[in-house]
Design a protein around this motif. Structure first.
Motif, mmCIF file in Angstrom:
data_model
loop_
_atom_site.group_PDB
_atom_site.id
_atom_site.type_symbol
_atom_site.label_atom_id
_atom_site.label_comp_id
_atom_site.label_asym_id
_atom_site.label_seq_id
_atom_site.Cartn_x
_atom_site.Cartn_y
_atom_site.Cartn_z
ATOM 1 N N TYR A 43 128.167 14.829 47.284
ATOM 2 C CA TYR A 43 129.334 14.492 46.620
ATOM 3 C C TYR A 43 129.359 12.995 46.438
ATOM 4 O O TYR A 43 130.062 12.395 45.521
ATOM 5 C CB TYR A 43 130.763 15.177 46.979
ATOM 6 C CG TYR A 43 130.728 16.723 47.077
ATOM 7 C CD1 TYR A 43 130.518 17.372 45.943
ATOM 8 C CD2 TYR A 43 130.689 17.331 48.189
ATOM 9 C CE1 TYR A 43 131.019 18.823 45.853
ATOM 10 C CE2 TYR A 43 130.696 18.556 48.104
ATOM 11 C CZ TYR A 43 130.726 19.266 46.977
ATOM 12 O OH TYR A 43 130.603 20.699 47.227
ATOM 13 N N LEU A 44 129.001 12.271 47.732
ATOM 14 C CA LEU A 44 129.302 10.892 47.652
ATOM 15 C C LEU A 44 128.186 10.204 48.584
ATOM 16 O O LEU A 44 127.735 10.839 49.480
ATOM 17 C CB LEU A 44 130.614 11.001 48.372
ATOM 18 C CG LEU A 44 130.958 9.394 48.752
ATOM 19 C CD1 LEU A 44 131.445 8.548 47.691
ATOM 20 C CD2 LEU A 44 132.144 9.248 49.613
ATOM 21 N N ASN A 45 127.675 9.047 48.098
ATOM 22 C CA ASN A 45 126.771 8.032 48.693
ATOM 23 C C ASN A 45 127.781 7.022 49.044
ATOM 24 O O ASN A 45 127.843 6.108 48.103
ATOM 25 C CB ASN A 45 125.668 7.903 47.992
ATOM 26 C CG ASN A 45 124.747 6.896 48.912
ATOM 27 O OD1 ASN A 45 124.651 6.637 50.015
ATOM 28 N ND2 ASN A 45 123.549 6.595 48.250
ATOM 29 N N TRP A 46 128.329 6.617 50.350
ATOM 30 C CA TRP A 46 129.050 5.633 50.628
ATOM 31 C C TRP A 46 128.183 4.495 51.209
ATOM 32 O O TRP A 46 127.379 4.681 52.313
ATOM 33 C CB TRP A 46 130.229 5.959 51.281
ATOM 34 C CG TRP A 46 131.177 4.916 51.745
ATOM 35 C CD1 TRP A 46 131.259 3.432 51.380
ATOM 36 C CD2 TRP A 46 132.290 5.012 52.940
ATOM 37 N NE1 TRP A 46 132.076 2.838 52.018
ATOM 38 C CE2 TRP A 46 132.714 3.634 52.968
ATOM 39 C CE3 TRP A 46 132.591 5.871 53.749
ATOM 40 C CZ2 TRP A 46 133.673 3.368 53.831
ATOM 41 C CZ3 TRP A 46 133.512 5.439 54.646
ATOM 42 C CH2 TRP A 46 134.077 4.407 54.770
ATOM 43 N N TRP B 276 130.393 2.951 46.492
ATOM 44 C CA TRP B 276 130.689 4.406 46.368
ATOM 45 C C TRP B 276 129.883 4.934 45.186
ATOM 46 O O TRP B 276 130.284 4.882 44.046
ATOM 47 C CB TRP B 276 131.890 4.627 46.348
ATOM 48 C CG TRP B 276 132.684 4.331 47.471
ATOM 49 C CD1 TRP B 276 132.733 4.912 48.612
ATOM 50 C CD2 TRP B 276 133.376 2.770 47.668
ATOM 51 N NE1 TRP B 276 133.696 4.102 49.521
ATOM 52 C CE2 TRP B 276 134.027 3.053 48.797
ATOM 53 C CE3 TRP B 276 133.560 2.172 46.912
ATOM 54 C CZ2 TRP B 276 134.762 1.870 49.394
ATOM 55 C CZ3 TRP B 276 134.236 0.773 47.210
ATOM 56 C CH2 TRP B 276 134.953 0.908 48.623
ATOM 57 N N ASN B 277 128.801 5.776 45.207
ATOM 58 C CA ASN B 277 128.157 6.587 44.417
ATOM 59 C C ASN B 277 128.414 7.727 44.383
ATOM 60 O O ASN B 277 128.679 8.239 45.419
ATOM 61 C CB ASN B 277 126.501 6.308 44.566
ATOM 62 C CG ASN B 277 125.835 5.033 44.147
ATOM 63 O OD1 ASN B 277 126.235 3.884 44.501
ATOM 64 N ND2 ASN B 277 124.647 5.308 43.463
ATOM 65 N N PHE B 278 128.796 8.344 43.064
ATOM 66 C CA PHE B 278 129.150 9.705 42.897
ATOM 67 C C PHE B 278 127.862 10.330 42.264
ATOM 68 O O PHE B 278 127.044 10.111 41.703
ATOM 69 C CB PHE B 278 130.228 9.823 41.988
ATOM 70 C CG PHE B 278 131.520 9.217 42.649
ATOM 71 C CD1 PHE B 278 132.263 9.753 43.698
ATOM 72 C CD2 PHE B 278 131.615 7.810 42.262
ATOM 73 C CE1 PHE B 278 133.294 9.044 44.040
ATOM 74 C CE2 PHE B 278 132.732 7.092 42.736
ATOM 75 C CZ PHE B 278 133.701 7.750 43.623
ATOM 76 N N GLN C 108 123.853 8.097 38.247
ATOM 77 C CA GLN C 108 125.188 8.056 39.405
ATOM 78 C C GLN C 108 126.170 7.168 38.806
ATOM 79 O O GLN C 108 125.563 5.968 38.886
ATOM 80 C CB GLN C 108 124.375 7.999 40.746
ATOM 81 C CG GLN C 108 123.556 9.065 41.060
ATOM 82 C CD GLN C 108 123.110 8.788 42.705
ATOM 83 O OE1 GLN C 108 123.770 8.211 43.321
ATOM 84 N NE2 GLN C 108 122.081 9.539 42.867
#
Length: 254
Positions: free
Chosen positions: A80-83, A167-169, A176
């Protein structure tokens, strides 16, 4: 005949177990790959053609041009997320100010017009006029001074943003959307955006964009940021600069 039955009875549990395992494996969803790297490096180019009072800054018609490098470190990566923690270094950070055009139209004691260009920048480029009248040695001098913007000067600088996050979604997709923000400083060879301001300024930005993964290790980022420059009132005059900054970054890593 008895031996065949016995063999079937002994083999039947094994066959049933094998079929059950095969069916269960078939029902499991395939493992989804994630588009995200532990360490990323990038080369960036950013430009803004104008400034205005977006949120905090008041200096108008300022341009920015940035060329530099980017480093990102993965903090959290799931489906869901790449922080990421993000740092930017800008060895080329150029800022452009409009110069002032001064026009003096004297009406008394004689009529004359004086035009001077290339003067120090104004905060606002909206033209304004100042009538004047005074007496010197018994002679009355009167007329109007008009100020407007004409011409431009570029100032060389460098910048560094050591604190930043992105923050990539939708990390399971090659395209993304992301949000980001940075904080740092900018140093220029002379004061910006006006002569009474400072050469050392603080900066911060936040914005959004899209990252396109061409391969799992290579991507392109396209983004828009709100970018602010201010000396935090360390000088007598601090109008601040608000720019809408467009940036393109080529990214690689693992």
């Amino acid at each position: 005949m008895f031996n065949v039955r016995l063999l079937l009875l002994r083999c039947l549990p094994v066959l049933l177990a094998t079929c059950t395992i095969a069916a269960a494996q078939k029902e499991l969803p395939p493992q989804t790959s994630l588009y995200g790297r532990t360490n990323s490096f990038g080369f960036l180019f950013a430009y803004s053609n104008d400034s205005s009072h977006i949120i905090m800054g008041y200096a108008e018609q300022r341009k920015l041009l940035h060329i530099g490098a980017d480093y990102s470190r993965k903090l959290i990566l799931n489906r869901y997320l790449n922080w990421q923690y993000d740092v930017e270094l800008l060895p080329v950070a150029l800022e452009s100010d409009p110069l002032t055009k001064f026009v003096n139209v004297q009406t008394s004691p004689t009529q004359a017009t004086i035009i001077v260009t290339g003067q120090t920048p104004m905060i606002s480029c909206a033209p304004y006029a100042e009538p004047y009248s005074y007496v010197f040695n018994g002679v009355t001098y009167s007329g109007t001074n008009t100020f407007s913007c004409s011409g431009r000067q570029w100032t060389i600088g460098e910048a560094f943003s050591p604190v930043g996050f992105r923050w990539n979604f939708r990390p399971t997709h090659p395209i993304q959307p992301f949000f980001e923000g940075h904080g740092g400083y900018m140093y220029t060879t002379h004061p910006i955006p006006v002569a009474q301001a400072g050469s050392f300024n603080f900066t911060f930005d936040f914005g959004m964009g899209v990252e396109w993964y061409r391969t799992p290790n290579h991507s392109m980022r396209f983004e828009w940021r709100y970018h602010h420059i201010s000396d935090h009132d360390t000088t007598d005059v601090n109008p601040g600069i608000d720019n809408g900054l467009f940036q393109v970054t080529y990214v690689f890593g693992r």
